[in-house]
Structure formats: C-alpha cells, structure tokens
Design a protein around this motif. Sequence first.
Motif, short mmCIF file in Angstrom:
data_model
loop_
_atom_site.label_atom_id
_atom_site.label_comp_id
_atom_site.label_asym_id
_atom_site.label_seq_id
_atom_site.Cartn_x
_atom_site.Cartn_y
_atom_site.Cartn_z
N VAL A 1 90.89 54.53 61.82
CA VAL A 1 90.36 55.44 60.80
C VAL A 1 90.91 56.84 61.08
CG1 VAL A 1 88.25 56.61 60.00
CG2 VAL A 1 88.29 54.12 60.24
N GLY A 2 91.42 57.47 60.05
CA GLY A 2 91.97 58.82 60.18
C GLY A 2 90.98 59.86 59.68
N VAL A 3 91.12 61.07 60.18
CA VAL A 3 90.31 62.21 59.72
C VAL A 3 91.27 63.34 59.40
CG1 VAL A 3 88.52 63.88 60.33
CG2 VAL A 3 88.33 61.51 61.12
N ASN A 4 91.18 63.87 58.19
CA ASN A 4 92.13 64.88 57.74
C ASN A 4 91.37 65.89 56.88
OD1 ASN A 4 94.68 66.01 57.24
ND2 ASN A 4 95.02 64.74 55.43
N GLY A 5 91.78 67.13 56.91
CA GLY A 5 91.13 68.11 56.05
C GLY A 5 90.91 69.41 56.78
N GLY A 6 89.93 70.18 56.31
CA GLY A 6 89.65 71.50 56.87
C GLY A 6 89.31 72.46 55.75
N VAL A 7 89.35 73.74 56.08
CA VAL A 7 89.00 74.76 55.07
C VAL A 7 90.03 74.66 53.93
CG1 VAL A 7 90.21 76.57 56.40
CG2 VAL A 7 88.52 77.20 54.65
N ALA A 8 89.52 74.53 52.71
CA ALA A 8 90.38 74.14 51.59
C ALA A 8 91.27 75.29 51.11
CB ALA A 8 89.50 73.66 50.43
N PRO A 9 92.58 75.07 51.09
CA PRO A 9 93.50 76.11 50.59
C PRO A 9 93.52 76.12 49.07
CG PRO A 9 94.75 74.21 51.37
CD PRO A 9 93.30 73.88 51.58
N VAL A 10 92.42 76.53 48.47
CA VAL A 10 92.22 76.34 47.02
C VAL A 10 93.19 77.15 46.15
CG1 VAL A 10 89.78 75.73 47.29
CG2 VAL A 10 90.39 78.11 46.83
#
Length: 349
Positions: free
Chosen positions: A290-299
């Motif tokens: 299982v992978g985890v990806n993301g963070g504070v969104a560069p909107v």
Amino acid sequence: MRATVIHGERDIRLEEVPDPQLASGNDAIVRVVAACVCGSDLWPYRGVTPTERPRRIGHEFVGVVEQVGVDVTAVRGGDFVIAPFYHCDNTCINCLNGVSTSCLNGGWWGAYDRSGAFVDGAQGERIRVPNANGTLVPTPATPGEDQIGSLLALADVMGTGHHAAVSAGVTTGSTVVVVGDGAVGLCAVLAAKRLGASRIIAMSRHPDRQQIAREFGATDIVEERGDEGISRVKALLDDIGADCVLECVGTRESMDQAIRSARPGGMVGYVGVPNGGPELPVKQLFGNNVGVNGGVAPVRGYIEELLPEVLSGSINPGRVFDLVLPLADVAEAYAAMDERRATKVMLRP
Ligand SMILES: [Zn+2]
C-alpha cells in the motif's frame, strides 16, 4: 479596514487594522468579496495548536483587484480574482515541478513575506498580495453571485480534494473510499467522480453531509468507523478494499482508517493537515504494497484546470457552503463550524 484577529482559544475578534499598501512592484491590493473559515482554522480556535500572541487569520478568498504595482502584468484593476491559500511566484523550480506550496519566493497569508513586509490574512476587507503575477488568477468576466461559492472553493477545498484524488491515482473505473466528510472530503468525492471513479464510498455520519456527498457522486455511504467501518468498506469492495483512499482529516484515527481501507497494491492520497500525530505503519504498508502519497495541496496549479468547469456549471463545489455570514459575525462563523452546525461558512465583508 477591519480584519479578523485570533487572540487565543475560542477568542476571535474583528478589529480595526491598518489598510494594506503596495510594498513592491509585484504586489496587488485586492478587496475581498468573499472569504471563509477552514477546518484547519479550527485547530488554533480549539486550542489544539496554541496562539502565543494575537495574529491575523484566514487563508481563502476571492476578490476584486483595486491596485497593482508597476511589475504586475497578470491582472489589472477591476479584475475578479481567485487566490490559492498561499502566495507563490509560479515560476521557480518548485512551482514548475508542481509544488507551488514550496515556492522559493512564496509564503502564507497573515504572515510576513520574504522581504519582511506583512501580508494580510484573508478574513478581512482588503489584502496585500505579494507575487501577484504568480498568485492571482483572474476570471474572464465578473462572475455572477451564484458562482462566488464555487470560485471560492478553488482557493482551497476543491483543489485540496482534487490533490487527494490525484495523489491516490484516481482514474477511470477506480474504486474510491473518502475518509472525512468536511468540505475537503466532500470536494474529494466530487474530484474522484470527475476523474472517472466508478465506485465512491463516502465515510460520513452526518445526514446533511451525506446528502452533499451523494450529489457530488458518492455511490455508497458508510457511517461506521474503526474496525466496523473497515469491514463495511471491504464488504462493499469484494472483501479486498479500495484502489484509492482519500484521507481528508489528518488524525491518527483517520489515517489508520484510510490505510486499512486500501486494497493490497492500493494507494492512499492524504491531504488532511496532520494533527494528533498520525504515523505510518511501514511494516503493514510493506506487507500489502500500500502506498501513501500527498501532502499540503499545491492548489494554485489546479485552478486553471478546474476553473472552466466551475464557470460552465459542470461542477459546483460551492455547494459545501451551507452558511453565509457577514464578516462582522466572524466569531459566530467559527462557533458554527466548531459545533458542526455548518459544514463550511462563507464570510462576506
Ligand atoms: Zn515558486
């Protein structure tokens, strides 16, 4: 002008503050047409993150340009503009790599910019916008009153929900679980639908939010949490779990829920501001690929993609605003969000 100042736990005040003034050639002064209260504003409001001294608050706004510095070419006086929840030049290497939240020249609303000049918070009447060329996105025409909410959603919640979906790799036919039924979680449902998900399970206990989730494309609602929630999710997904899980809360419990809802080989896209110490169980992730990806969104980088669909009415993320208050009632706006009397509150100066 008047602007919102947080003094401490449950102490929000609208105060008289200095009018913003241009400080550099790439500044703009924007009159705020609409702002809002974010779920992340509730962390200092509840005292989860301490407020050591009074400070300006608010990071989501749309408005009308009143004044521009000599180097501003992207917008002019009178333009209606959307700003992301931070400022950025949109030209540095991090911005070009799609991570404008790490802009080498950027910064946050309600804080000092890199030249040491103060940048106003968004819950106020006016804002000095540094890096105006990179930060502000003008709409082609002055929008109608009914479009304000959906345009304001592009400042944060819709772009953040979209980032969760993109980070989790949602594509045509994906099965998706969305953890969190705040404005970001609801927008994540809409984003997953837009990207072609075939099955979208929204985890929500609130009937009004379940209703919005269904309107946004949720095919199933799961009210249970913890072990029970995970078994319910798996029962809906061939007993294996989801291709993509969108984590939109940021707590230890929500991250655990998200990771355990993913199928072997699945991906968690996380955008919830981490509070309460979520940690990754690497052994468990390893065992199931299982992978985890993301963070504070560069909107900022998502506004051009999403704006035409908002303007055409094909997506209506502004549906998440279920209470509109004058800026003078900002303290009540926080209380309504805190007590879950509202999903998201729009403020009109
Ligand atoms: Zn940059």
